[in-house]
Scaffold this motif. Sequence first.
Motif: not given
Length: 474
Positions: A110-121, A151-156, A165-172, A190-192
């Motif tokens: 969950s902490a790593v997932l939060d890094r999807l919001q990071d300012s550094d790509i 994840m749903r929170e990020f998508l919504s 970024r969340q969709l790209a994570l799903f692909v990965g 798919l909803e997103a």
Amino acid sequence: REFTQALERFALEPYSKSTRENVLQCCGAENIFTSFGEQNSGLSASSACSVLEKLFQDDEGAVLLTQVIPIVINSLAIEEASVRKVLIESIEYASKCKQTLSRLNDSVYSAVLDRLQDSDIGVVEKATRCLASACESAHGLNEVFKCSPKMREFLSSGNASLRLRQLALFVGIIEASPDAIDLCQAAGSLEALAEDFRGDDLLVKLNSIELLPKLVGKSAEPEFLMLLLKSVEEPMLTQSVVRCVAHVVSLCSSPPADVSQALLGVVKKLLEGDSASQEAALGALVVLTSTYSGSSLLCSNAQLLSSAFEALCSTQHEMRLVFMHLLANIFSNITDENDVSTIIAGLNQVGQCCSEGSAAAQLINYAKQPYEDLRIAVYQVWRALCQTEAGVRFVSLSPSFVNILSDNALEPSKYGKEVKHETSILITRRVCAPETFGASDFEVLQAFAKRGPFLSARAGSTEDTAPKIATTSS
């Protein structure tokens, strides 16, 4: 100060287990993390990264990391992006280490997932790779998807970048663990995508469509596929959407009837459009016919098949090429003699309107072109046709077929020679071939099949060990 100096020395000295033990005894793992967060610790970011790599990025270090998980989680918010990257790399290592992968739980991910919001790509990319890598194991997959509410929170969220970024994570994740596609869909992927397609932002749609084929599996809901098909009126989306739906339908042994008919309806409409639309339609049909079920679906619609066959008369290289791929797919998958005869009859009907006067002659014309890709595509059609007696009778309709097939001097490319040779072998195995071609031509085909793809039939021939590559000027 002594504490910082000890860490600096450890960062600069050659690594050894003894030096790691010494610095841990001197400083303690918890204190090391604390020092990274101090504004005036004096420890440079590069030294901090070196310390973390030496401490945690081997099997013993992974065990050590799992002993200080709460501190690691807190440290993911450290100001220096380079330090955050190395921390995430260390977590990824632990997620793949047999001794420690079961010790990492959803709180870490969950902490790593939060890094999807990071300012550094770069941090975002590291986090994406770490989570996808963790999903390679059953334990990691289970723990990562305990974070699906986030994840749903990020998508919504209204943040388009975070959503992507969340969709790209799903692909990965799906690439790392193909069985995870259902979990990704349950988490809202798919909803997103559906919401993106309902929106008006074309850039968002284009970004999403890049991810679409990998996120939409054969288990996609018919309603979603129908929604996608409604978006084909936007030219920039047409090709990707239709190909994606065709891919999904091709994977289904019994695709939903409404989706199949809607797909074929869209393709028919595209075939009635300009050349770009027609090429998009043929490309979608190539995808659809990559399987037996997809080929059967297309061939069950005689009207659409006839419309597609009109591309046989095209004068455009790309259109011809795509159409040859379509025919190769159809005749590779459909091998029932009666079905092949019916398909060939439709092809012959269209061929009468072509410049060469027949479908068989039109293929011969294509095989004489200076474009290697088109010639090879024709050979692949011939090879597919010659799996059946109906196909053998079709190719024999052109008097020059045997000469073009058997004369290696007419084809510079190695692969082209090989496909032609494979075709000759298939023909000689057909019971009808001697009578169909006549004794003289059949002997030529037998000789070619026997001597192999690289030997010339001419006197004094030698093996062609380095066949030339065709060019448009050849």
